[in-house]
Design a protein around this motif. Structure first.
Motif, PDB file in Angstrom:
ATOM      1  N   ASP A   1      -4.597  -1.819  -2.623  1.00  0.00           N
ATOM      2  CA  ASP A   1      -5.908  -0.848  -2.656  1.00  0.00           C
ATOM      3  C   ASP A   1      -5.814  -0.565  -4.306  1.00  0.00           C
ATOM      4  O   ASP A   1      -5.375   0.771  -4.778  1.00  0.00           O
ATOM      5  CB  ASP A   1      -5.659   0.684  -2.018  1.00  0.00           C
TER       6      ASP A   1
ATOM      7  N   ASP B   1      -8.500  -2.924   9.483  1.00  0.00           N
ATOM      8  CA  ASP B   1      -8.003  -1.843   8.770  1.00  0.00           C
ATOM      9  C   ASP B   1      -6.470  -1.785   9.163  1.00  0.00           C
ATOM     10  O   ASP B   1      -6.133  -2.473  10.044  1.00  0.00           O
ATOM     11  CB  ASP B   1      -8.822  -0.370   8.734  1.00  0.00           C
TER      12      ASP B   1
ATOM     13  N   SER C   1       0.900  -1.208   0.059  1.00  0.00           N
ATOM     14  CA  SER C   1      -0.194  -0.092   0.059  1.00  0.00           C
ATOM     15  C   SER C   1       0.963   1.149  -0.181  1.00  0.00           C
ATOM     16  O   SER C   1       1.649   1.355   0.862  1.00  0.00           O
ATOM     17  CB  SER C   1      -0.920   0.016   1.170  1.00  0.00           C
TER      18      SER C   1
ATOM     19  N   HIS D   1     -15.602   0.749   4.982  1.00  0.00           N
ATOM     20  CA  HIS D   1     -15.120   0.185   6.082  1.00  0.00           C
ATOM     21  C   HIS D   1     -16.160   0.040   7.124  1.00  0.00           C
ATOM     22  O   HIS D   1     -16.993   0.864   7.342  1.00  0.00           O
ATOM     23  CB  HIS D   1     -14.197   1.304   6.619  1.00  0.00           C
TER      24      HIS D   1
HETATM   25  C1  BGC Z   1      -7.278   2.708   5.043  1.00  0.00           C
HETATM   26  C2  BGC Z   1      -7.889   1.718   4.021  1.00  0.00           C
HETATM   27  C3  BGC Z   1      -6.993   1.087   3.189  1.00  0.00           C
HETATM   28  C4  BGC Z   1      -5.799   0.586   4.112  1.00  0.00           C
HETATM   29  C5  BGC Z   1      -4.601  -0.128   3.570  1.00  0.00           C
HETATM   30  C6  BGC Z   1      -5.880   2.360   5.717  1.00  0.00           C
HETATM   31  O1  BGC Z   1      -5.245   3.549   6.178  1.00  0.00           O
HETATM   32  O2  BGC Z   1      -8.343   3.403   5.884  1.00  0.00           O
HETATM   33  O3  BGC Z   1      -8.955   2.217   3.468  1.00  0.00           O
HETATM   34  O4  BGC Z   1      -7.432   0.038   2.488  1.00  0.00           O
HETATM   35  O5  BGC Z   1      -5.144   1.898   4.679  1.00  0.00           O
HETATM   36  O6  BGC Z   1      -3.720   0.874   2.415  1.00  0.00           O
END
Ligand code: BGC
Length: 717
Positions: free
Chosen positions: A104, A275, A64, A197
């Protein structure tokens, strides 16, 4: 045996086989290895994490970059890293269980598509499904198995930084679009979607992320749970719980909503993931003494996968040994993760042992990106200026985005816009050099001079993507600093002014609507923003988007959806003369849900009900309306059905979107658009938390948006 019974039986047998294979794995795994399956680590690397992977202490990985950060840190190509980690898991771990990889992938990967709010503005479930299917194919080619999308949180808050990631402010629109995204992401039968979420995250207090929220059973059941239910019914493989608390109970410890409602009552068989560090955060939220206690509470609540906190990995074995977490709970969580891996095809016979990804679809799907972008653009005003006529003279294109390759991509992106055509280049490609003047965003005074020399100015203003996304909330949501002043100067020249607004939220656009001859809201349209915009401005494509939530009239008021409940005390007919207004500010939306013009016009007439009485038991009434294209071009119209329940057990919304149909009509042609009205459209959760449909009078409203439509009364009973 009928075909459908045969296929059900086949599916049933396959399910039994799958569960038997999972049973065998569960019997072979040690407690530590089981817990390893529940640990979702970030940025897994074949060198740094070799031992962990080989020891079976990690079951899944997330890559991410966060919304926004990509511009600073390009995401490394994933395929090679994933393949190398996968080889270690398969060949060096005791049982060879492959890793599950997620990221994501929110609005495309190779093909950056419009942001989710833009996708919702298409009101086109088929297009949205296609967009998600493409994104999933691109993600699978990188070796990924899961996306942390769609976000189905409902919000009416334009100041909230994440509103651009939502599908708008209306439960029915969000539910349908969310389900379409789930179907699209999962269309190859392997790749998985994650609805997030869970639940109510869009209602955060003071419009800031990760806050607390107060929510009663009505808002929970009749609004915020609805799109999750739709996602579960669409077969969504995973659900992510939010980082907020719901009436003082952090979602990561909310047993009643996760274990009891989602898993037991709804029968959700997929994975519930935390999360980012959500389990660890229970300590900071002040309900867990330490990480061990946080792990215990999250497991009891029903969170299966621990995203990055390490709480499960470090404490679950000991919690199970001490009897603080029962073994069946651990087994159930592991079963869900293994089920997801099986469904992702990770155990398929013939799966490449090295986990090498499929060949990459190298080329961006340009046509899809353009179709989606044009379909997401909402024409808010047009005083006969768009599309720009060929004999209009010199066009002046100005604003900060005109020569910026990345600024129109959006927040969750995997590219920088290197091979993206800017709006300036795209327009230049379609016009003679002496027909176009470009001024980039650097000098406002130069833009004004150029505007004076041109015949029409197109000002491309709005928010850079870094102004939206996580932790990007604003106390007020007008155009970024300086832009309105520039527009005022441009308008004062008295020449035609077209304002194109890029935004990841419904900005306060009232002053812009007053100044400009035409206003086009384009959200962040993605990789084909430039060419699509050029096509739309010049009339080679029409903007066909509709607002997925209302535009606020002023900064201080939320962009109300239709979920606003009816109020008791009314002094006048309009809301501005009733109770609940501000003394010195307006509360009505500037433009409501569903609003959007296009390059032709439509007229509605002759609303008809097939009968005036709708029997409660399996009754059907057909409501229809005549729609005619009154303009000079073929066009697409989104005909919308709204309902109002007049007397109910609890206070119901003033208006609820129930359905819509898109039609294409040539100029002068008309058609009758019919909706099927069934009693279940009026079902809601009552004060005893029971599903209920009330007999009595209801209104059926059909029109081009939530503010305009003809209504007919129907008797349910
Ligand atoms: C966000 C999520 C996201 C996750 C991974 C979190 O901070 O709230 O929407 O999927 O990070 O990147």
């Amino acid at each position: 045996m009928t075909t459908s019974t045969r296929s059900q039986t086949r599916r049933g047998t396959a399910d039994i086989e799958l569960e038997t294979r999972i049973d065998a794995l569960l019997a072979a795994l040690t407690v530590e290895e089981k817990v390893g399956q529940l640990h979702l680590a970030f940025d897994l690397d074949p060198e740094d994490h070799r031992e962990e992977i080989a020891a079976g202490l990690v079951g899944a990985g997330i890559y991410s970059h966060g919304a926004n950060d990509v511009r600073e840190t390009p995401p490394a190509p994933l395929a090679g890293t994933i393949a190398a980690c996968q080889r270690i898991a398969r060949e060096e771990s005791r049982l060879g269980i492959p890793l599950l990889f997620g990221s994501d992938v929110v609005h495309g990967m190779r093909t950056t598509l419009p942001i989710p709010l833009g996708l919702a503005a298409t009101w086109d479930t088929e297009l949205v499904r296609e967009a998600a299917a493409r994104a999933a194919a691109e993600a699978s080619a990188e070796g990924l198995h899961l996306t942390f999308a769609p976000m189905v949180d409902i919000s009416a808050e334009h100041r909230w930084g994440r509103i651009g990631e939502t599908l708008g402010g209306e439960p029915q629109l969000t539910s349908r679009m969310g389900a379409a995204l789930v179907h699209g992401f999962q269309s190859d039968g392997r790749f998985g979607a994650t609805a997030k979420h869970f639940v109510g995250y869009g209602l955060v207090d003071a419009d800031r992320d990760q806050q607390t929220l107060s929510i009663g059973p009505n808002a929970l059941h009749n609004v915020h749970l609805r799109p999750f239910r739709a996602a579960v019914e669409a077969g969504c493989r995973a659900i992510m719980v939010g980082l907020h608390d719901v009436d003082a109970i952090p979602m990561h410890a909310h047993r009643r909503l996760i274990r009891d409602l989602l898993k037991r009552e709804w029968g959700f068989t997929g994975v519930v993931t935390s999360d980012w560090d959500g389990i660890g955060q229970l300590v900071d939220q002040g309900i867990a003494e330490d990480l061990r206690d946080a792990a215990r509470q999250a497991m009891l609540a029903g969170v299966d996968l621990d995203m990055v906190s390490g709480a499960y990995r470090d404490h679950l074995p000991e919690l199970v040994a001490a009897g603080d977490v029962e073994l069946w709970m651990l087994d159930d969580a592991v079963r869900r993760v293994l089920r997801l891996k099986f469904r992702a095809g990770l155990f398929d016979a013939g799966a490449d042992p090295a986990g090498a990804p499929a060949p990459l679809p190298v080329r961006r799907d340009t046509m899809l990106a353009r179709r989606a972008a044009a379909a997401s653009m909402v024409l808010l005003k047009n005083a006969d200026i768009l599309p720009l006529h060929s004999n209009l003279g010199v066009i002046h294109l100005c604003g900060p985005f005109v020569e910026d390759a990345g600024g129109l991509l959006g927040s969750w992106v995997y590219e920088h816009g290197e091979d993206t055509v800017t709006p300036a280049d795209a327009l230049a490609a379609q016009l003679d050099p002496d027909e176009l003047i470009i001024s980039d965003g650097r000098f406002a005074d130069l833009a004004v001079r150029h505007a004076d020399a041109a015949d029409v100015t197109v000002a491309l203003v709005g928010e850079h993507p870094s102004r939206s996304g996580e932790d990007r909330c604003l106390p007020t949501a007008e155009l970024p600093v300086g832009q309105l002043e520039l527009l005022r100067e441009l308008a004062s020249l008295g020449k035609p002014l077209v304002v194109v607004v890029a935004a990841a939220r419904p900005l306060e656009l009232r002053p812009v609507l007053q100044l400009a001859d035409a206003v086009l809201l384009i959200w962040h349209p993605g990789a084909e923003a430039g060419p699509t915009l050029a096509d739309v401005l010049l009339g080679h494509a029409a903007p066909t988007g509709r607002l997925p939530m209302s535009l606020p009239q002023t900064n201080r008021t939320p962009a109300l959806g239709t979920i606003e409940r009816t109020i008791g005390r009314r002094l006048g007919r309009s809301r501005d003369t009733s109770f609940g207004r501000y003394l010195n500010s307006l509360v009505n939306p500037e433009l409501t849900l569903g609003f959007g013009l296009t390059y032709t016009s439509f007229a509605y007439s002759d609303l008809e009900l097939s009968r005036a009485h709708l029997p409660m038991r399996a009754g059907v009434v057909r409501a229809s309306v005549e729609v005619v294209n009154t303009g000079f071009r073929p066009g697409r119209e989104v005909v919308q059905l709204y309902l109002r329940d007049l007397v109910a057990d609890i206070v119901r919304p003033q208006l609820e979107l129930a359905d819509w149909r898109a039609i294409e009509l040539d100029p002068g042609r008309s058609t009758r658009v019919t909706f099927k009205i069934t009693p279940d459209l009026f079902a809601y959760t009552d004060r005893e938390l029971r599903r209920r449909i009330d007999p009595g009078a209801v209104d059926v409203i059909i029109g081009p948006n939530a503010a305009l439509g003809s209504s007919a009364r129907l008797l349910l009973g």
